[in-house]
Design a protein around this motif. Structure first.
Motif, short mmCIF file in Angstrom:
data_model
loop_
_atom_site.label_atom_id
_atom_site.label_comp_id
_atom_site.label_asym_id
_atom_site.label_seq_id
_atom_site.Cartn_x
_atom_site.Cartn_y
_atom_site.Cartn_z
N ARG A 348 1.04 -0.69 -0.35
CA ARG A 348 0.04 0.35 -0.17
C ARG A 348 0.92 1.10 0.15
O ARG A 348 0.79 2.38 -0.47
CB ARG A 348 -1.15 -0.33 1.25
CG ARG A 348 -1.76 -0.82 1.18
CD ARG A 348 -2.80 -1.51 3.10
NE ARG A 348 -3.62 0.12 2.50
CZ ARG A 348 -4.17 0.46 3.58
NH1 ARG A 348 -4.33 -0.46 4.42
NH2 ARG A 348 -5.04 1.53 3.43
N ASP A 349 2.06 1.40 0.77
CA ASP A 349 2.76 2.95 0.78
C ASP A 349 4.30 2.50 -0.98
O ASP A 349 3.81 1.43 -1.34
CB ASP A 349 3.52 2.77 1.55
CG ASP A 349 3.15 2.98 3.19
OD1 ASP A 349 3.22 2.30 4.22
OD2 ASP A 349 2.23 3.20 3.12
N SER A 366 1.75 1.33 -6.81
CA SER A 366 1.94 2.50 -5.15
C SER A 366 2.64 3.69 -5.31
O SER A 366 1.87 5.55 -5.50
CB SER A 366 1.60 2.31 -3.54
OG SER A 366 0.77 1.59 -3.35
N ARG A 448 5.96 7.26 2.28
CA ARG A 448 4.02 7.23 2.53
C ARG A 448 4.40 9.65 2.75
O ARG A 448 5.39 10.28 3.48
CB ARG A 448 3.94 7.25 3.69
CG ARG A 448 2.87 7.08 4.78
CD ARG A 448 2.74 6.57 5.74
NE ARG A 448 2.28 4.99 6.03
CZ ARG A 448 2.96 3.39 6.90
NH1 ARG A 448 2.66 4.47 8.21
NH2 ARG A 448 2.92 2.84 6.43
N ASP A 449 2.48 9.45 1.83
CA ASP A 449 2.28 10.49 1.91
C ASP A 449 1.81 11.18 3.46
O ASP A 449 1.28 10.61 3.70
CB ASP A 449 1.62 10.77 0.47
CG ASP A 449 0.51 12.53 0.83
OD1 ASP A 449 0.20 12.83 -0.15
OD2 ASP A 449 0.88 13.35 1.66
#
Length: 632
Positions: A348-349, A366, A448-449
């Motif tokens: 997911r990252d 991602s 990661r945002d």
């Protein structure tokens, strides 16, 4: 000797396993008690604030009635219709009060919001009358729960004295808080089973309870005083305390700062720990089964080691099949690499893999979504295209200093700035690991945002430093910044002034038009004053309708000129009312200045506060500096 070593190692492993299970069980117990303690403290703090706010609203209601009675002496007569309508109106906007009533100086009940005609009832023996009759002070009184003599209901009496122009007691304005309303505050928090709650006055007299026998006022209650059980501190917590009758356990205590209302929340540790005790059987079973399993595993390992030498002999005989095994192993490694790549692609990252020169070799979906580049657009290019120039230079330095020992190249959990394909920049959190591969090194970056997290941090920082109603600095932030500027002015011998600004007759605005209109007045006032002040000045709300402005590099004449500008600007304001009319209001301003002999900001604030009092005494709607200043 070899067998003794195996026995010793087996014992150590079993002890470590059971110690770990025991530590886990104890950690779960402490965690359960800690959660209960935090919940008890939160409930106590919120209840103390809610009850104090309810009492404060009652206090302001009584004060408003008292001011009308002083202004219209005729309303002090028995059964005066205007006084009765006044009580009804005030009662209508005070839902926490069961009734409002007036008591004459002789102790006779004269009027009530509950009935237009009331039989003379002597309440001279009630504490809410006697406390005023003895001293005649215009102070607020709240007493323990009593039974009303008109309807027999339980009530919590509150009162204020009204003096005539000779300073004698002319009337007592009384009211009765509803104990059930406070009990509803308690039950609204839905405290867990096993919790007991008590709300008491300053002296320990209970006014509402939950789960405490013979605590609050009730038809069969004894009203047990709890003061001896309470701690001396304003706030206290404990894992094994006895703030309330019953079993000792987790507890929290909070005392309100304005009226001294005390809230104690107590939990029964036995009931709280009941789910934990139910799990102990499972942990004990796990310890037994796990110990047996470990013991069997150790025995199996021992037998395996015994046959190792025999296996080595057999390995020599299996050299002929080595090539096939190597091929099989190579196939397994390829499959493992493919699985790893699948995991990276499904993460997911955002995951970006680069070689030791900083060239991108992998770019998962991602990362495509986060940066806006397709995998083909970035693969084979420098990772510097994903970051601003200053971060790119720093990244190149990390790569040059990197060592092939597997140490991290950039850092773990490091915050930096990323750059998308469209050129927009955004905050990211980067975690990088360095791993040897094929005689070289690869760097795996997990990105990661954190845009939303940074925005939340900025919001929390702003809320901690500003007043929630007006948006100007709160008292703490104003004091901190003011002390810093005062220190600079003191060190360099520079001018500095303070304006203390207070809305005139603001209490009358709240009493006449309600607190919603009062809040609008404060917002309009703060906005107008801020527009008059200079960008170098600081402006904050000290509390209620009182504001302050600190003016660096400003002498007394300049401060006085700016103060009058504030007075004149506010004088021209008006606030629209719901009925279509408008409300105009004014402010008074006190001026204080730094000079020799004043060594702290508090002293300047005190001087400006004294000047504000002079402005108020001189007719309001003006500015003053130690002596009244003529109206402009």
């Amino acid at each position: 000797m070899q067998r003794l070593k195996w026995i010793a190692a087996s014992g150590a492993i079993l002890m470590a396993y059971n110690a770990a299970l025991g530590g886990l069980a104890w950690w779960q117990r402490d965690d359960l008690l800690g959660d209960s303690l935090r919940e008890a403290m939160v409930v106590a703090e919120i209840l103390a604030e809610e009850v104090e706010n309810s009492i404060d609203r009652a206090d302001r209601t009584l004060s408003g009635v008292g001011e009308v009675l002083q202004a219209l002496p005729s309303t002090q007569e028995l059964h005066d219709p205007y006084a009765h309508r006044l009580l009804i109106r005030r009662h209508a906007i005070s839902p926490a009060l069961r009734s409002l009533f007036l008591v004459g100086p002789d102790g006779t009940l004269r009027n009530s919001s509950s009935t237009p005609e009331i039989a003379p009832v002597d309440v001279g023996d009630r504490d809410y009358f006697k406390v005023h009759a003895k001293g005649g002070a215009d102070g607020f009184f709240i007493g323990p729960a009593i039974k009303g003599r008109i309807d027999g209901n339980w009530l919590i009496p509150v009162s204020r004295a009204v003096e005539d122009r000779f300073g004698r007691i002319a009337m007592v304005v009384g009211g009765s808080l509803i104990p059930e309303a406070i009990e509803r505050m308690i039950t609204s928090h839905r405290v867990p089973d096993g919790f007991r709650v008590a709300v008491t006055l300053r002296d320990g007299s209970p006014i509402a309870c939950l789960g405490v026998p013979s605590c609050a006022a009730a038809p069969n209650g004894s009203g047990t005083n709890l003061a001896e059980r309470f701690p001396n501190a304003e706030q206290a917590t404990g894992d094994f305390v006895s703030y309330l009758p019953g079993e000792a356990g987790v507890g929290a205590f909070v005392r309100g700062g304005q009226y001294g209302i005390a809230v104690a929340v107590q939990a029964d540790n036995g009931q709280i720990l009941q789910p934990w005790r139910a799990k102990l059987h499972f942990i004990l079973a796990l310890a037994g089964i796990g110990s047996i399993g470990l013991l069997l595993g150790i025995i199996a390992l021992h037998h395996q080691m015994r046959h190792r030498r025999m296996a080595m002999l057999q390995l020599e005989q299996a050299n002929t099949s080595l090539e096939s095994k190597v091929a099989e192993r190579t196939k397994e490694l390829a499959e493992g690499e493919e699985r790893l790549r699948s995991f990276i692609m499904a993460a997911r990252d955002a995951v970006v893999i680069i070689d030791q020169r900083g060239i991108i070799s992998e770019f998962n979906p991602s990362a495509v979504e986060l940066f806006g580049y397709s995998a083909d657009e970035v693969r084979g290019h420098s990772v510097n295209m994903l970051m601003p120039d200053n971060y790119a230079r720093e990244h190149d330095g990390h790569l040059e200093r990197g060592k092939p020992s597997g140490q991290r190249a950039i850092g773990r959990g490091r915050e930096m700035i990323g750059r998308r394909k469209n050129g927009s920049e955004f905050p990211i959190e980067l975690t990088v690991g360095t791993h040897p591969m094929g005689g070289g090194r690869v760097h795996v970056g997990v990105i990661r945002d954190i845009t939303e997290r940074k925005a939340n941090e900025d919001t929390l920082r702003r809320l901690a430093n500003t007043d929630g109603l007006t948006g100007v600095l709160n008292r703490r932030s104003f004091t901190e910044e003011g002390n810093r500027l005062f220190t600079l002015a003191e060190r360099h011998g520079r001018n500095l002034a303070v304006l203390m600004i207070d809305a005139d007759h603001f209490k009358s605005v709240n009493d006449t038009h309600g607190h919603d209109i009062g809040d609008v007045v404060l917002k309009v006032l703060a906005r107008e004053v801020a527009s008059v002040l200079r960008t170098t000045d600081i402006f904050g709300r000290l509390g209620g309708e009182e504001f302050a402005a600190l003016l660096p590099e400003t002498d007394p004449a300049g401060a006085e000129d700016l103060a009058w500008k504030v007075v004149e600007a506010v004088r021209g304001l008006s606030v629209p009312l719901p009925d279509g009319s408008t409300l105009k209001f004014t402010v008074s301003v006190g001026i204080g200045c730094r000079r020799d002999g004043i060594s702290s900001l508090d002293a300047v604030l005190k001087e400006s506060d004294t000047a504000l009092y002079v402005a108020k005494q001189s007719g309001r709607n003006r500015a003053a500096r130690q002596i009244p200043v003529d109206v402009k």
